[in-house]
Motif scaffolding. Structure first.
Motif, PDB file in Angstrom:
ATOM      1  N   GLU A 259       0.847  -1.200   0.000  1.00 23.09           N
ATOM      2  CA  GLU A 259       0.000   0.000   0.000  1.00 23.09           C
ATOM      3  C   GLU A 259       0.883   1.250   0.000  1.00 23.09           C
ATOM      4  OE1 GLU A 259      -1.762   1.083   3.926  1.00 23.09           O
ATOM      5  OE2 GLU A 259      -1.213  -0.984   4.480  1.00 23.09           O
ATOM      6  N   ASN A 260       0.239   2.421  -0.133  1.00 25.18           N
ATOM      7  CA  ASN A 260       0.949   3.679  -0.020  1.00 25.18           C
ATOM      8  C   ASN A 260       1.449   3.853   1.413  1.00 25.18           C
ATOM      9  OD1 ASN A 260       0.177   4.059  -2.670  1.00 25.18           O
ATOM     10  ND2 ASN A 260      -1.398   5.572  -2.197  1.00 25.18           N
ATOM     11  N   PHE A 261       2.399   4.755   1.585  1.00 27.68           N
ATOM     12  CA  PHE A 261       2.980   4.900   2.922  1.00 27.68           C
ATOM     13  C   PHE A 261       3.506   6.308   3.150  1.00 27.68           C
ATOM     14  CE2 PHE A 261       6.228   3.160   0.078  1.00 27.68           C
ATOM     15  CZ  PHE A 261       7.308   3.999   0.294  1.00 27.68           C
ATOM     16  N   TYR A 262       3.760   6.604   4.426  1.00 26.18           N
ATOM     17  CA  TYR A 262       4.338   7.883   4.823  1.00 26.18           C
ATOM     18  C   TYR A 262       5.821   7.708   5.135  1.00 26.18           C
ATOM     19  CZ  TYR A 262      -0.354   9.813   5.227  1.00 26.18           C
ATOM     20  OH  TYR A 262      -1.626  10.238   4.945  1.00 26.18           O
TER      21      TYR A 262
ATOM     22  N   ASP B 144       3.112   7.728  -3.149  1.00 25.10           N
ATOM     23  CA  ASP B 144       1.988   7.218  -3.923  1.00 25.10           C
ATOM     24  C   ASP B 144       2.500   6.139  -4.868  1.00 25.10           C
ATOM     25  OD1 ASP B 144       0.075   6.979  -6.174  1.00 25.10           O
ATOM     26  OD2 ASP B 144      -0.988   8.600  -5.150  1.00 25.10           O
ATOM     27  N   ARG B 145       2.059   4.898  -4.670  1.00 23.40           N
ATOM     28  CA  ARG B 145       2.558   3.776  -5.471  1.00 23.40           C
ATOM     29  C   ARG B 145       2.164   3.900  -6.936  1.00 23.40           C
ATOM     30  NH1 ARG B 145       0.679  -1.674  -3.349  1.00 23.40           N
ATOM     31  NH2 ARG B 145       2.341  -2.438  -4.712  1.00 23.40           N
ATOM     32  N   LYS B 146       0.990   4.433  -7.199  1.00 27.49           N
ATOM     33  CA  LYS B 146       0.536   4.528  -8.575  1.00 27.49           C
ATOM     34  C   LYS B 146       1.394   5.538  -9.351  1.00 27.49           C
ATOM     35  CE  LYS B 146      -3.803   4.165  -9.343  1.00 27.49           C
ATOM     36  NZ  LYS B 146      -5.284   4.410  -9.414  1.00 27.49           N
ATOM     37  N   GLN B 147       1.674   6.652  -8.716  1.00 25.80           N
ATOM     38  CA  GLN B 147       2.504   7.680  -9.377  1.00 25.80           C
ATOM     39  C   GLN B 147       4.007   7.390  -9.230  1.00 25.80           C
ATOM     40  OE1 GLN B 147       1.478  11.843  -8.681  1.00 25.80           O
ATOM     41  NE2 GLN B 147      -0.491  11.225  -7.812  1.00 25.80           N
ATOM     42  N   GLU B 148       4.338   6.447  -8.303  1.00 22.87           N
ATOM     43  CA  GLU B 148       5.752   6.163  -7.982  1.00 22.87           C
ATOM     44  C   GLU B 148       6.495   7.448  -7.646  1.00 22.87           C
ATOM     45  OE1 GLU B 148       7.646   3.771 -10.942  1.00 22.87           O
ATOM     46  OE2 GLU B 148       6.122   2.199 -10.871  1.00 22.87           O
ATOM     47  N   LYS B 149       5.888   8.205  -6.739  1.00 24.38           N
ATOM     48  CA  LYS B 149       6.405   9.535  -6.446  1.00 24.38           C
ATOM     49  C   LYS B 149       6.226   9.860  -4.965  1.00 24.38           C
ATOM     50  CE  LYS B 149       6.051  14.305  -8.133  1.00 24.38           C
ATOM     51  NZ  LYS B 149       5.313  15.214  -9.054  1.00 24.38           N
ATOM     52  N   LEU B 150       7.253  10.526  -4.406  1.00 23.50           N
ATOM     53  CA  LEU B 150       7.188  11.012  -3.029  1.00 23.50           C
ATOM     54  C   LEU B 150       6.807  12.484  -3.052  1.00 23.50           C
ATOM     55  CD1 LEU B 150       7.804  10.044  -0.063  1.00 23.50           C
ATOM     56  CD2 LEU B 150      10.052  11.123  -0.351  1.00 23.50           C
ATOM     57  N   VAL B 151       5.826  12.857  -2.245  1.00 20.15           N
ATOM     58  CA  VAL B 151       5.353  14.252  -2.230  1.00 20.15           C
ATOM     59  C   VAL B 151       5.246  14.744  -0.792  1.00 20.15           C
ATOM     60  CG1 VAL B 151       4.078  13.999  -4.409  1.00 20.15           C
ATOM     61  CG2 VAL B 151       2.925  13.538  -2.219  1.00 20.15           C
ATOM     62  N   LEU B 152       5.208  16.076  -0.646  1.00 18.95           N
ATOM     63  CA  LEU B 152       4.974  16.685   0.663  1.00 18.95           C
ATOM     64  C   LEU B 152       3.521  16.443   1.059  1.00 18.95           C
ATOM     65  CD1 LEU B 152       6.867  20.096   0.537  1.00 18.95           C
ATOM     66  CD2 LEU B 152       7.138  18.323   2.255  1.00 18.95           C
TER      67      LEU B 152
END
Length: 291
Positions: free
Chosen positions: A231-234, A283-291
């Motif tokens: 799943e997505n994670f922090y 976000d796993r779908k975007q494969e991106k880390l965001v603020l």
């Protein structure tokens, strides 16, 4: 005795104790987040790299009753353990083909290091900055490294984009990442077996656990963590040395997470080791880390 008098007394006593071929001087260094630290440097003739032993913690020992002689004894014992017995083989920093295989990166806070970033090449990453070092040596006491500054790029006739490409390759090889449960890390540090409860927190760092927060930049690393968690994670910036990972389903609200990070930074993390007060979201779908 105030701090400045303590520093002078330590310097004077160390000079009496070292060999004639060792020069001793006090050095003030601006560390991460603009924190100034005062240390004693011992330069041995014929060796081009010298450790600096910082004195703030020793002053605390002095205030608690330790004598100057006891403290100098500890400093000299530590110096004997961390001193370099030979010059660094890459003493000619103009030799870029040799140096580029040792270029690594670290993550620091962009705002807190604004003054430093005017003098060094860096890449922006969220509210952070990717800065670059030449890795001189690794041993069980830590890493010896030299920060790359703008004048180095001019000397090497290269760009920050090029050294970033080398750093991306080198850092993963020279400083492999380490991903463990929080429970496993605590057991290793305390030597006590932790029982009960579900593992919901993980630690991402490097095997040396020194400036290991940069492991979030390793190619595909966050994607693999997402696959493991399912799943997505922090991602919580525990310090410049590691990141805490929490699955989204196990985490409180985003606001609570950032408040928790900020509170820990204020109360439990040394000022020069603070990375950020913000929590990040992968976000796993975007494969991106965001603020």
């Amino acid at each position: 005795m105030n701090y400045n008098q303590f520093v002078q007394a330590v310097e004077k006593t160390v000079k009496k104790e070292v060999r004639d071929n060792v020069s001793v001087y006090i050095h003030t260094n601006v560390k991460n987040n603009g924190i100034k630290r005062c240390g004693i440097t011992m330069v041995e003739q014929g060796i081009n790299i010298s450790p600096t032993i910082y004195l703030e913690e020793y002053y605390q020992q002095f205030e608690q009753g330790s004598s100057i002689e006891m403290i100098v004894g500890d400093i000299l014992r530590l110096y004997g353990e961390v001193r370099f017995e030979r010059s660094w083989e890459g003493d000619n920093l103009e030799d870029y083909p040799h140096v580029r295989g040792k270029i690594i990166y670290r993550l620091v806070n962009q705002e807190a290091n604004a003054e430093l970033l005017r003098e060094v090449p860096y890449m922006e990453y969220l509210d952070l900055a990717v800065v670059f070092y030449v890795l001189l040596e690794i041993n069980h006491y830590g890493m010896a490294s030299m920060m790359i500054r703008n004048e180095h790029l001019r000397m090497w006739n290269t760009t920050k984009e090029e050294i970033y490409r080398y750093a991306r390759r080198n850092t993963e090889i020279l400083l492999p990442d380490e991903f463990q449960t929080m429970r496993a890390v605590i057991e290793e540090l305390t030597g006590r077996k932790e029982t009960g409860g579900k593992d919901i927190m993980y630690i991402l760092s490097n095997e040396n656990r020194s400036f290991g927060a940069a492991a979030i930049l390793y190619e595909g690393r966050l994607k693999k963590i997402g696959e493991r968690l399912g799943e997505n994670f922090y991602v919580l910036p525990s310090s410049v040395h590691e990141m805490i990972i929490i699955a989204e389903s196990e985490a409180p609200s985003k606001e609570e997470l950032s408040e928790m990070v900020a509170e820990i930074n204020r109360t439990q993390v040394e000022a020069e080791e603070v990375l950020s007060d913000h929590a990040y979201y992968y976000d796993r779908k975007q494969e991106k880390l965001v603020l």
